[in-house]
Design an enzyme around this catalytic site. Structure first.
Site, PDB file in Angstrom:
ATOM      1  N   CYS A 163      19.556   2.026  18.567  1.00 56.60           N
ATOM      2  CA  CYS A 163      19.488   1.491  20.317  1.00 56.60           C
ATOM      3  C   CYS A 163      20.022   0.251  21.017  1.00 56.60           C
ATOM      4  O   CYS A 163      20.856   0.464  20.868  1.00 56.60           O
ATOM      5  CB  CYS A 163      18.110   1.766  19.865  1.00 56.60           C
ATOM      6  SG  CYS A 163      16.881   1.913  21.249  1.00 56.60           S
ATOM      7  N   TYR A 164      19.727  -0.318  20.721  1.00 52.95           N
ATOM      8  CA  TYR A 164      19.744  -1.832  21.935  1.00 52.95           C
ATOM      9  C   TYR A 164      21.326  -1.973  20.415  1.00 52.95           C
ATOM     10  O   TYR A 164      22.226  -2.414  21.759  1.00 52.95           O
ATOM     11  CB  TYR A 164      18.784  -2.242  21.505  1.00 52.95           C
ATOM     12  CG  TYR A 164      19.399  -3.944  22.196  1.00 52.95           C
ATOM     13  CD1 TYR A 164      18.795  -4.204  23.658  1.00 52.95           C
ATOM     14  CD2 TYR A 164      20.249  -5.061  21.607  1.00 52.95           C
ATOM     15  CE1 TYR A 164      19.517  -5.357  24.740  1.00 52.95           C
ATOM     16  CE2 TYR A 164      20.515  -6.209  22.315  1.00 52.95           C
ATOM     17  CZ  TYR A 164      20.659  -6.353  23.896  1.00 52.95           C
ATOM     18  OH  TYR A 164      20.606  -7.564  24.288  1.00 52.95           O
TER      19      TYR A 164
ATOM     20  N   GLY B 212      15.798  -2.898  19.910  1.00 54.77           N
ATOM     21  CA  GLY B 212      14.800  -4.093  20.846  1.00 54.77           C
ATOM     22  C   GLY B 212      14.020  -3.512  21.585  1.00 54.77           C
ATOM     23  O   GLY B 212      15.193  -2.808  22.733  1.00 54.77           O
TER      24      GLY B 212
ATOM     25  N   GLU C  16      14.991   4.942  11.064  1.00 59.23           N
ATOM     26  CA  GLU C  16      13.765   4.403  10.034  1.00 59.23           C
ATOM     27  C   GLU C  16      13.065   4.826  10.077  1.00 59.23           C
ATOM     28  O   GLU C  16      12.546   4.715   9.533  1.00 59.23           O
ATOM     29  CB  GLU C  16      14.496   3.038  10.475  1.00 59.23           C
ATOM     30  CG  GLU C  16      13.886   2.230  11.273  1.00 59.23           C
ATOM     31  CD  GLU C  16      14.487   1.936  12.918  1.00 59.23           C
ATOM     32  OE1 GLU C  16      15.429   2.883  12.521  1.00 59.23           O
ATOM     33  OE2 GLU C  16      14.152   1.430  13.583  1.00 59.23           O
TER      34      GLU C  16
ATOM     35  N   SER D 202      -9.996 -10.342  -3.499  1.00 57.82           N
ATOM     36  CA  SER D 202     -11.319  -8.839  -2.611  1.00 57.82           C
ATOM     37  C   SER D 202     -11.349  -7.617  -4.018  1.00 57.82           C
ATOM     38  O   SER D 202     -12.434  -7.136  -4.072  1.00 57.82           O
ATOM     39  CB  SER D 202     -11.193  -7.935  -1.675  1.00 57.82           C
ATOM     40  OG  SER D 202      -9.703  -7.375  -1.771  1.00 57.82           O
ATOM     41  N   GLY D 203      -9.737  -7.783  -5.181  1.00 61.46           N
ATOM     42  CA  GLY D 203     -10.280  -6.584  -5.360  1.00 61.46           C
ATOM     43  C   GLY D 203      -8.835  -5.881  -5.100  1.00 61.46           C
ATOM     44  O   GLY D 203      -8.816  -4.430  -5.798  1.00 61.46           O
ATOM     45  N   GLY D 204      -8.574  -6.025  -4.419  1.00 65.06           N
ATOM     46  CA  GLY D 204      -8.350  -4.942  -3.469  1.00 65.06           C
ATOM     47  C   GLY D 204      -6.486  -5.056  -3.780  1.00 65.06           C
ATOM     48  O   GLY D 204      -6.052  -6.134  -4.620  1.00 65.06           O
ATOM     49  N   VAL D 205      -5.713  -4.170  -3.537  1.00 61.64           N
ATOM     50  CA  VAL D 205      -4.274  -4.541  -4.225  1.00 61.64           C
ATOM     51  C   VAL D 205      -3.260  -5.441  -3.614  1.00 61.64           C
ATOM     52  O   VAL D 205      -2.734  -6.443  -4.510  1.00 61.64           O
ATOM     53  CB  VAL D 205      -3.469  -3.429  -3.742  1.00 61.64           C
ATOM     54  CG1 VAL D 205      -1.617  -3.186  -4.148  1.00 61.64           C
ATOM     55  CG2 VAL D 205      -3.595  -1.837  -3.426  1.00 61.64           C
ATOM     56  N   ASP D 206      -3.815  -6.111  -3.151  1.00 63.94           N
ATOM     57  CA  ASP D 206      -2.767  -7.082  -1.840  1.00 63.94           C
ATOM     58  C   ASP D 206      -3.058  -8.695  -2.138  1.00 63.94           C
ATOM     59  O   ASP D 206      -2.622  -9.198  -3.468  1.00 63.94           O
ATOM     60  CB  ASP D 206      -3.007  -6.838  -0.222  1.00 63.94           C
ATOM     61  CG  ASP D 206      -2.703  -5.747   0.103  1.00 63.94           C
ATOM     62  OD1 ASP D 206      -2.050  -5.022  -0.277  1.00 63.94           O
ATOM     63  OD2 ASP D 206      -3.188  -5.333   1.345  1.00 63.94           O
ATOM     64  N   SER D 207      -4.794  -8.616  -2.217  1.00 64.81           N
ATOM     65  CA  SER D 207      -4.553  -9.786  -2.934  1.00 64.81           C
ATOM     66  C   SER D 207      -4.838 -10.079  -4.094  1.00 64.81           C
ATOM     67  O   SER D 207      -4.386 -10.962  -4.758  1.00 64.81           O
ATOM     68  CB  SER D 207      -6.255 -10.555  -2.136  1.00 64.81           C
ATOM     69  OG  SER D 207      -7.219  -9.806  -2.294  1.00 64.81           O
TER      70      SER D 207
ATOM     71  N   HIS E 267      15.884   6.170  16.476  1.00 65.71           N
ATOM     72  CA  HIS E 267      15.283   5.579  15.425  1.00 65.71           C
ATOM     73  C   HIS E 267      15.490   6.559  13.730  1.00 65.71           C
ATOM     74  O   HIS E 267      14.624   7.187  13.840  1.00 65.71           O
ATOM     75  CB  HIS E 267      14.046   4.877  15.345  1.00 65.71           C
ATOM     76  CG  HIS E 267      14.362   3.292  16.798  1.00 65.71           C
ATOM     77  ND1 HIS E 267      14.349   2.516  16.666  1.00 65.71           N
ATOM     78  CD2 HIS E 267      14.308   3.597  18.180  1.00 65.71           C
ATOM     79  CE1 HIS E 267      14.974   1.731  17.480  1.00 65.71           C
ATOM     80  NE2 HIS E 267      14.105   2.426  18.291  1.00 65.71           N
TER      81      HIS E 267
ATOM     82  N   LYS F 236       3.283  -1.198   1.921  1.00 62.55           N
ATOM     83  CA  LYS F 236       1.690  -0.817   1.109  1.00 62.55           C
ATOM     84  C   LYS F 236       2.406  -0.366  -0.426  1.00 62.55           C
ATOM     85  O   LYS F 236       2.206  -1.392  -1.060  1.00 62.55           O
ATOM     86  CB  LYS F 236       0.907  -0.154   1.858  1.00 62.55           C
ATOM     87  CG  LYS F 236      -0.840  -0.179   0.778  1.00 62.55           C
ATOM     88  CD  LYS F 236      -2.006  -0.907   0.655  1.00 62.55           C
ATOM     89  CE  LYS F 236      -2.377  -1.485   0.967  1.00 62.55           C
ATOM     90  NZ  LYS F 236      -3.798  -2.444   0.919  1.00 62.55           N
TER      91      LYS F 236
END
Ligand code: XMP
Length: 507
Positions: free
Chosen positions: A81-82, A53, A169, A220-225, A167, A363
């Site tokens: 860390c924190y 943090g 991660e 939009s044809g993009g992966v996310d939408s 970190h 993603k």
């Protein structure tokens, strides 16, 4: 429902916190994020991780934890860390504040090769981002790793409590995932993570949140939408999918988007508005002005069509959330903020009318979810494409002629990447028109035509990128094809700039 045997990650405010959740999922276990003050919400976890943090433990408003309650879970605990500094204080040690920040790579030298550091190299790169350090160690605390200066960077208190200053991660900590895996191996019967269960939960949540309202989803044809629209469709809610075709799309893209949704049996409403965009962009060559014009017009048109929507669904991903929250000033975050976080949307959000079911995901996780929803590989593996489309790949003035040239060159390049197997090994690739005419010879005639730049990059999260070492023979073939087939172009360049200092797009 009480959550059981999961990995509870307590969020002390680091921008990497969700990345811990994601890494735990990558290791195959269910993980959930909680605020440290809400320990009563975490059910019966199998392990607990305290995140990093931005605060110092000595700040008056530093986030704290109810240590007795934490101990009552009787499960392995890791402080990052924190989180490590806080645990050291709770066990009776102390933390030294400092104004000096250590940010970047460091060497990790485990002092024992079991437990957290089983099978970890004797010397391993880790990533640091902190100012304060643990100073006095309480009785019974053991140093289990040091840095290159001999300073303790990892502690163990008793059998079940661990702390790490670095970190694990982030990918810059080369063996971070293995260290997290070693920690989780201390836990009993952790709940396995399966994308199928995750998908079912998302669909349930969508049904509960939407109820019988109508939800509008921009596609939009993009992966996310696309993944979002398919999730809404699977959930069986009352959905309107709207596609704004701003005329700045790639070759045949409007038709492809319709084909993709047709294949999935989802009806979309297309709003054709190329002329409105080209008229608005006429004579504008400043990149920021272009973005503002495109962003505002897009919203006007979208809201003009769906202004009475009861709910709005957006394919916002976690990196967008971090970027908006951290007020990162990268170009992408600014524009993403523009599209997903404009005032109008923020107002709706306050009213609980914005649905962002993908906001916990990265993603590649969205791609995995897409596959589990039955989307074809060619859809889930599409390269990212910027909201302002070819406008950012056509520096200077945007005209129909220039757009046509970019589209033709881009198609040749992308088709060749597909045919050679390089598309899948590339994170993003495209052609860009350089608004400079250059002299050449075509046949026996002098030519005076545009130069084209090809760009292909690999990246993990678009924040940094490296250019792809495409084979010379491949570049030679693509260049020949462009020079032979696209009129108006007499020079092809390959962009070998990393990000930073360049960006992925030209504008
Ligand atoms: P840059 O050029 O900033 O791009 O290195 C990073 C990633 O973001 C995409 N990009 C955008 N996406 N609206 C978007 O939705 C934008 O204005 C925008 N600008 C860049 C870019 O394609 C790359 O994947």
């Amino acid at each position: 429902m009480i959550e059981k045997n999961h990995v509870a990650v307590l969020d002390f405010g680091s921008q990497y916190t969700q990345l811990i959740v994601r890494r735990v999922r990558e290791l195959g276990f269910v993980s959930k994020l909680y605020l440290p003050e809400n320990l009563e919400q975490i059910g019966e976890p199998g392990a607990i991780i305290l995140s990093g943090g931005p605060k110092s433990t000595s700040d008056p408003d530093a986030p704290d934890i109810d240590f007795e309650q934490l101990r009552s879970f009787q499960v392995p605990v890791l402080g990052v860390c924190y989180g490590m500094q806080l645990l050291n204080i709770k066990f009776g040690g102390s933390v030294q504040s400092s104004n000096k920040r250590e940010y970047g790579p460091a060497d990790l030298f485990p002092t024992e090769c079991a437990g957290l550091y089983a099978e970890i190299s004797e010397r391993s790169q880790v990533w640091m981002s902190h100012s304060d350090t643990v100073s006095n160690l309480p009785e019974g605390a053991k140093v289990i790793a040091k840095n290159q200066h001999g300073t303790p960077v990892s502690l163990q208190w008793g059998d079940d409590y661990y702390g790490i200053q670095f970190h694990p991660e982030v990918t810059h900590s080369h063996e971070g995932l293995a260290i997290l895996g070693n920690f989780l191996s201390k836990a009993k019967d952790l709940q396995p993570f399966h994308i199928e269960d995750f998908k079912r939960q998302l669909i349930e949540q969508i049904r509960e949140t939407v109820g019988d309202k109508q939800v509008v989803c921009g596609v939009s044809g993009g992966v996310d939408s696309t993944v979002l629209a398919v999730l809404l469709n699977e959930a069986g809610v009352n959905m309107r999918a709207v596609f704004v075709d701003h005329g700045l799309l790639r070759k045949n893209e409007g038709a492809q988007v319709r084909e993709i949704f047709g294949r999935m049996g989802i009806e979309i409403e297309t709003i054709e508005c190329e002329e409105r965009f080209l008229t608005a962009l006429d004579g504008v060559d400043d990149p920021e002005k272009k973005r503002v014009i495109i962003g505002n017009l897009f919203i006007d048109i979208f809201w003009g069509a769906v202004g009475n929507a009861e709910m709005l669904a957006q394919g916002t991903l976690y990196p967008d959330v971090i970027e908006s929250a951290s007020n990162d000033h990268s170009k992408a975050s600014k524009i993403k903020t523009h599209h997903n976080r404009v005032d109008r949307i923020l107002e709706l959000q306050k009213e609980g009318k914005v649905l962002e079911p993908l906001a916990e995901l990265f993603k590649d996780e969205v791609r995995e979810l897409g596959m589990s929803l039955g989307l074809d590989a060619d859809i889930v593996n599409r390269h990212p494409f910027p909201g302002p489309g070819l406008a950012v790949r056509c520096p200077g003035l945007i005209t129909k002629d220039r757009l046509e040239v970019v589209r033709d060159c881009d198609k040749i390049f992308i088709d060749a990447l597909h045919a050679s197997g390089w598309y899948a090994k590339t994170w993003q690739a495209y052609a860009c028109l350089i608004p400079v005419k250059t002299v050449g010879v075509k046949g026996d005639e002098r030519s005076y035509e545009w130069a084209i730049s090809l760009r292909a990059v690999i990246s993990e999260d678009a924040m940094t990128a490296d250019w792809v070492e495409l084979p010379y023979s491949f570049l030679r073939d693509v260049s020949n094809q462009i020079l032979n087939e696209v009129s108006g172009v007499n020079r092809v360049l390959y962009d070998i700039s990393t990000k930073p200092p360049a960006s992925i797009e030209w504008e």
